[in-house]
Write an enzyme that holds these catalytic residues in place. Structure first.
Site, short mmCIF file in Angstrom:
data_model
loop_
_atom_site.label_atom_id
_atom_site.label_comp_id
_atom_site.label_asym_id
_atom_site.label_seq_id
_atom_site.Cartn_x
_atom_site.Cartn_y
_atom_site.Cartn_z
N ASN A 1 -3.73 1.51 -13.82
CA ASN A 1 -2.78 0.62 -13.14
C ASN A 1 -1.39 1.18 -13.32
OD1 ASN A 1 -1.83 -1.78 -11.82
ND2 ASN A 1 -1.21 -2.57 -13.82
N ARG B 1 -5.20 -9.29 -8.46
CA ARG B 1 -6.29 -10.13 -8.92
C ARG B 1 -6.82 -9.69 -10.27
NH1 ARG B 1 -9.80 -12.88 -4.45
NH2 ARG B 1 -11.60 -13.40 -5.69
N LEU C 1 -9.25 -8.59 -13.08
CA LEU C 1 -10.52 -7.87 -13.06
C LEU C 1 -11.17 -7.92 -14.43
CD1 LEU C 1 -9.51 -4.61 -11.16
CD2 LEU C 1 -11.08 -6.37 -10.31
N GLU D 1 -7.03 -7.44 -20.39
CA GLU D 1 -5.78 -8.21 -20.48
C GLU D 1 -4.77 -7.61 -19.51
OE1 GLU D 1 -3.87 -9.02 -24.36
OE2 GLU D 1 -5.82 -8.51 -25.18
N GLU E 1 10.93 4.75 -6.82
CA GLU E 1 11.04 6.21 -6.63
C GLU E 1 10.35 6.94 -7.80
OE1 GLU E 1 12.17 8.52 -4.35
OE2 GLU E 1 11.91 6.66 -3.22
N ALA E 2 10.60 6.44 -9.01
CA ALA E 2 9.97 7.06 -10.20
C ALA E 2 8.46 6.88 -10.15
CB ALA E 2 10.56 6.46 -11.47
N GLU E 3 8.02 5.72 -9.64
CA GLU E 3 6.57 5.46 -9.56
C GLU E 3 5.87 6.46 -8.65
OE1 GLU E 3 5.18 1.55 -8.68
OE2 GLU E 3 6.91 0.61 -9.61
N GLY F 1 0.78 -1.24 0.00
CA GLY F 1 0.00 0.00 0.00
C GLY F 1 0.81 1.29 0.00
N HIS G 1 2.62 -0.17 -13.54
CA HIS G 1 3.42 -1.38 -13.73
C HIS G 1 4.90 -0.96 -13.71
CE1 HIS G 1 4.23 -5.46 -14.98
NE2 HIS G 1 5.13 -4.97 -15.82
C1 GRF Z 1 4.53 -1.27 -7.49
O1 GRF Z 1 5.81 -1.72 -7.78
C2 GRF Z 1 3.69 -1.30 -8.72
O2 GRF Z 1 4.40 -1.04 -9.88
C3 GRF Z 1 3.15 -2.69 -8.71
O3 GRF Z 1 2.93 -2.96 -7.33
C4 GRF Z 1 3.79 -2.15 -6.54
C5 GRF Z 1 2.96 -1.31 -5.60
O4 GRF Z 1 3.04 -1.75 -4.36
N1 GRF Z 1 1.99 -2.78 -9.55
P1 GRF Z 1 2.32 -1.04 -3.12
O5 GRF Z 1 1.30 -2.03 -2.62
O6 GRF Z 1 1.69 0.26 -3.56
O7 GRF Z 1 3.38 -0.80 -2.09
#
Ligand code: GRF
Length: 200
Positions: free
Chosen positions: A106, A92, A94, A147, A176-178, A13, A108
């Site tokens: 989403n 999961r 969807l 998909e 970090e980038a996310e 999370g 990734h």
């Molecule tokens: C991230 O690495 C994201 O890219 C992937 O799940 C991770 C997120 O984890 N889909 P968190 O539950 O938000 O810590």
């Protein structure tokens, strides 16, 4: 106007917390109206509680098929008032109902379409990037269709892969980038939605 967001989680999370923190600080024009989990006892639920985000755990016993699970999940989203769903570490499958098309995102941890699809999640993604000798990796925020990791890409961020990288080091750099990319993508989505309001 603040946008209501539902976040679907299966694990730690960190994105959920990031959204909640930014929203509280006024840096994201949103409020987290729901954290929906498919497992009990995960850290994401504790984080949600810490930020006063309402939670719902759906089918932890894994009795429902993807269609039945999705029907209930999106009904919960509607009941929460959320207009947008952000999947964040949600594992999961969807089936996105037509009425939510273009309203489920989403993130990734790779530059899609590379290293995406069924089975590509967590450290496997970063191991795959290192084994292939990629010089860049990154993350992708995309709209969700039926998909895995497939729908239109909204935003990507690139990070370098270093010669001495480990899976852990690369994963940390991508994450970090996310943390910057996902809120940035939400802002782009909100701006687009404002420019193109849904028909009455
Ligand atoms: C991230 O690495 C994201 O890219 C992937 O799940 C991770 C997120 O984890 N889909 P968190 O539950 O938000 O810590």
């Amino acid at each position: 106007m603040s946008h209501a967001l539902a976040v679907f989680v299966s694990g730690t999370g960190r994105h959920l917390e990031n959204f909640a923190r930014l929203a509280a600080a006024g840096e994201l024009d949103a409020r987290v109206a729901l954290a929906l989990a498919d497992r009990e006892g995960i850290a994401a639920l504790e984080r949600a509680a810490r930020f006063d985000v309402p939670t719902e755990v759906l089918d932890p016993e894994r009795a429902l098929d993807p269609t039945a699970f999705s029907e209930r999940a999106f009904a919960a989203v509607e009941a929460s008032g959320a207009e947008l769903v952000a999947l964040a570490g949600f594992l999961r499958k969807l089936v996105v109902p037509t009425r939510f098309a273009g309203r489920v995102l989403n993130i990734h941890p790779s530059l899609l379409p590379a290293f995406g699809g069924k089975g590509w999640w967590g450290d496997r993604v970063h191991r795959g990037v290192l084994e292939r000798g990629c010089q860049f990796s990154g993350c992708s925020v995309h709209y969700v269709d039926d998909e895995y990791d497939h729908g239109p890409i909204l935003l990507q961020r690139c990070v370098p892969v270093r010669a001495d990288d480990t899976v852990e080091a690369l994963a940390a750099r991508v994450f970090e980038a996310e943390l910057e990319a996902y809120p940035a993508a939400l802002r782009v989505h909100f701006a687009r939605a404002r420019a193109q309001p849904p028909p009455p």
